[in-house]
Design a protein around this motif. Structure first.
Motif, PDB file in Angstrom:
ATOM      1  N   ALA A  88      31.531 -42.257 -21.978  1.00  0.00           N
ATOM      2  CA  ALA A  88      32.238 -42.906 -23.090  1.00  0.00           C
ATOM      3  C   ALA A  88      31.881 -42.303 -24.451  1.00  0.00           C
ATOM      4  CB  ALA A  88      31.926 -44.399 -23.094  1.00  0.00           C
ATOM      5  N   SER A  89      30.613 -41.918 -24.643  1.00  0.00           N
ATOM      6  CA  SER A  89      30.195 -41.385 -25.950  1.00  0.00           C
ATOM      7  C   SER A  89      30.992 -40.125 -26.271  1.00  0.00           C
ATOM      8  CB  SER A  89      28.698 -41.051 -25.963  1.00  0.00           C
ATOM      9  OG  SER A  89      27.949 -41.984 -25.236  1.00  0.00           O
ATOM     10  N   ASP A 157      25.555 -44.689 -31.135  1.00  0.00           N
ATOM     11  CA  ASP A 157      26.015 -45.363 -29.925  1.00  0.00           C
ATOM     12  C   ASP A 157      24.883 -46.291 -29.481  1.00  0.00           C
ATOM     13  OD1 ASP A 157      26.646 -46.271 -27.419  1.00  0.00           O
ATOM     14  OD2 ASP A 157      27.458 -44.360 -26.701  1.00  0.00           O
ATOM     15  N   ALA A 159      25.282 -48.966 -27.553  1.00  0.00           N
ATOM     16  CA  ALA A 159      25.804 -49.793 -26.445  1.00  0.00           C
ATOM     17  C   ALA A 159      24.692 -50.466 -25.646  1.00  0.00           C
ATOM     18  CB  ALA A 159      26.678 -48.946 -25.522  1.00  0.00           C
ATOM     19  N   GLN A 160      23.558 -49.763 -25.495  1.00  0.00           N
ATOM     20  CA  GLN A 160      22.480 -50.282 -24.644  1.00  0.00           C
ATOM     21  C   GLN A 160      21.337 -50.886 -25.458  1.00  0.00           C
ATOM     22  OE1 GLN A 160      21.165 -47.436 -21.734  1.00  0.00           O
ATOM     23  NE2 GLN A 160      23.226 -47.060 -20.965  1.00  0.00           N
ATOM     24  N   SER A 181      27.970 -52.661 -26.766  1.00  0.00           N
ATOM     25  CA  SER A 181      28.852 -52.978 -25.638  1.00  0.00           C
ATOM     26  C   SER A 181      28.404 -54.287 -25.010  1.00  0.00           C
ATOM     27  CB  SER A 181      28.795 -51.866 -24.589  1.00  0.00           C
ATOM     28  OG  SER A 181      29.365 -52.319 -23.363  1.00  0.00           O
ATOM     29  N   TRP A 314      24.677 -42.349 -13.888  1.00  0.00           N
ATOM     30  CA  TRP A 314      25.795 -41.467 -14.216  1.00  0.00           C
ATOM     31  C   TRP A 314      26.014 -40.373 -13.162  1.00  0.00           C
ATOM     32  CZ3 TRP A 314      22.979 -42.012 -19.387  1.00  0.00           C
ATOM     33  CH2 TRP A 314      23.345 -43.230 -19.976  1.00  0.00           C
TER      34      TRP A 314
HETATM   35  C1  LIG Z   1      28.214 -49.004 -21.767  1.00  0.00           C
HETATM   36  C2  LIG Z   1      28.166 -47.828 -22.631  1.00  0.00           C
HETATM   37  C3  LIG Z   1      29.244 -47.423 -23.439  1.00  0.00           C
HETATM   38  C4  LIG Z   1      30.624 -47.989 -23.324  1.00  0.00           C
HETATM   39  O1  LIG Z   1      30.757 -49.324 -23.392  1.00  0.00           O
HETATM   40  P1  LIG Z   1      31.995 -50.056 -22.701  1.00  0.00           P
HETATM   41  O2  LIG Z   1      31.897 -51.432 -23.241  1.00  0.00           O
HETATM   42  O3  LIG Z   1      31.808 -49.990 -21.221  1.00  0.00           O
HETATM   43  O4  LIG Z   1      33.243 -49.360 -23.148  1.00  0.00           O
HETATM   44  C5  LIG Z   1      29.055 -46.373 -24.322  1.00  0.00           C
HETATM   45  N1  LIG Z   1      27.894 -45.721 -24.391  1.00  0.00           N
HETATM   46  C6  LIG Z   1      26.839 -46.043 -23.620  1.00  0.00           C
HETATM   47  C7  LIG Z   1      25.557 -45.304 -23.786  1.00  0.00           C
HETATM   48  C8  LIG Z   1      26.948 -47.096 -22.710  1.00  0.00           C
HETATM   49  O5  LIG Z   1      25.894 -47.392 -21.934  1.00  0.00           O
END
Ligand SMILES: *Cc1c(COP(=O)(O)O)cnc(C)c1O
Length: 369
Positions: A88-89, A157, A159-160, A181, A314
């Motif tokens: 996604a990144s 990013d 997200a985590q 996220s 991954w």
């Molecule tokens: C989960 C995740 C995303 C994307 O998030 P989504 O809500 O699934 O679109 C992006 N970057 C990282 C590092 C992630 O772990």
């Protein structure tokens, strides 16, 4: 003993009555899109991360796309990121027409290496996208210095990384903006997809808000081309409720990590992540507990035979190694070594101490037999 990697059903069943209550309350009001629960959640999120502005969006990937757009990253601009990240990144960068440029990681914490970032900067570089993998914030002091010196932006990013800190600051403080996220398995997960953009910059905040809702302002007038990227009000209501015990859940994760670290630190065949008690700059939230292991594949099947589910993150590939995406050939030695050795041990808030000890015992058994 049987230990799952994650417990998707328990997220719901452990508090089923309260969730049904929320569902009933929100739906009975007919409050589905851009309603009060979303506003409340955004305020909660701002407080929790200690960042001025939060915008709820439909997922973490879209949060990245809107962040790049709001920072005026354009076609053919280059954005530097680690190849040790979720697709996604890089996809967010690619899909706005810019070019993802991969830097290597440092083995101190398996995150993007500032020294490698410096080597990748050229006149087309417009931004750095540090990724706070596994709930540990990158070295944002060094990355900020590089960005300032080269007059480029930072889109984190995160997200985590909800709740994680570097020098006491959460994702969104050092960068121009950061993303979160709320995918169900993330530290703060909803019952579907969800995400957010965090920023201290009012202009970026206002632009992300427009981009999230077809470019429309409060009066409904279109100001620019935008997306439908709204976070559902029902998901926001669920997230609001879950924020009540987010701190406690992060502490459970840190406790589990400290047990793993104590139990496994004597094994020379393993490289463990920095423990939660390190007195340095980081406060880590352990979205995952990921080790580097000698003889990784054999360890994984040994643990499986003993009822313990682990995951190679991954699909065991860095992004630049994904053949079908046809990247220019580059060599990122640490990243490539990382993916040959990485293994994620069970890490979730339903794990019991005796289970963590059992997993640790089996790992020790594998290396000492
Ligand atoms: C989960 C995740 C995303 C994307 O998030 P989504 O809500 O699934 O679109 C992006 N970057 C990282 C590092 C992630 O772990």
């Amino acid at each position: 003993m049987k230990i799952n990697f994650f417990e998707y059903q328990k997220i719901y069943t452990s508090k089923k009555k309260n969730f049904l209550n929320i569902f009933n309350k929100v739906c009975s009001k007919g409050a589905f899109i851009l309603q009060k629960d979303l506003e409340d959640f955004e305020i909660n999120l701002q407080r929790f991360q200690n960042i001025k502005y939060a915008v709820g969006v439909n997922d973490g990937t879209t949060a990245l796309i809107l962040s790049l757009m709001a920072n005026n990253i354009n076609r053919n601009d280059e954005v530097i990121l680690p190849s040790h990240t979720y697709i996604a990144s890089a996809a967010a960068i690619k899909l706005i027409g810019a070019k993802p440029v991969f830097a290597d990681i440092s083995f101190d914490d398996n995150l993007i290496d500032p020294i490698s970032i410096k080597k990748k900067i050229n006149s087309r570089t417009k931004a750095i996208m540090p990724v706070h993998v596994n709930g540990r914030i990158c070295n944002m002091e060094e990355i900020s210095l590089i960005a300032k010196k080269n007059k480029i932006k930072i889109i984190e990013d995160g997200a985590q990384s909800i709740g994680a800190k570097f020098n006491g600051k959460a994702a969104g403080y050092y960068g121009n903006c950061a993303t979160l996220s709320f995918y169900p398995a993330k530290i703060l997960g909803c019952f579907g997809d969800g995400g957010a953009v965090l920023t201290n910059n009012k202009k970026i905040y206002e632009k992300v808000k427009l981009l999230r809702d077809h470019g429309r302002n409060k009066a409904g007038e279109v100001q620019l081309w935008g997306y439908n990227a709204r976070l559902d009000n029902i998901q926001a209501a669920i997230l609001n409720y879950k924020m009540n015990f987010l701190k406690r859940e992060i502490n459970i994760r840190r406790k589990i990590a400290s047990i793993y670290n104590n139990e496994l630190s004597s094994l020379e065949d393993l490289n463990l992540p920095p423990g939660p008690d390190n007195k340095k700059n980081n406060f880590d939230v352990f979205q995952n507990y990921e080790i580097r292991a000698y003889n990784r594949d054999k360890l994984k099947s040994f643990l499986a035979k003993n009822g313990i589910k682990t995951i190679i993150q991954w699909s065991g590939k860095a992004i630049h190694q994904i053949k079908k995406l046809n990247f220019d050939r580059i060599y990122l030695p640490n990243t490539e070594k990382f993916f040959k050795e990485c293994l994620m041990l069970p890490m979730h808030t339903f794990l019991k101490e005796n289970e963590v000890l059992y997993i640790s015992k089996k790992i020790k058994e594998f290396y000492t037999k």
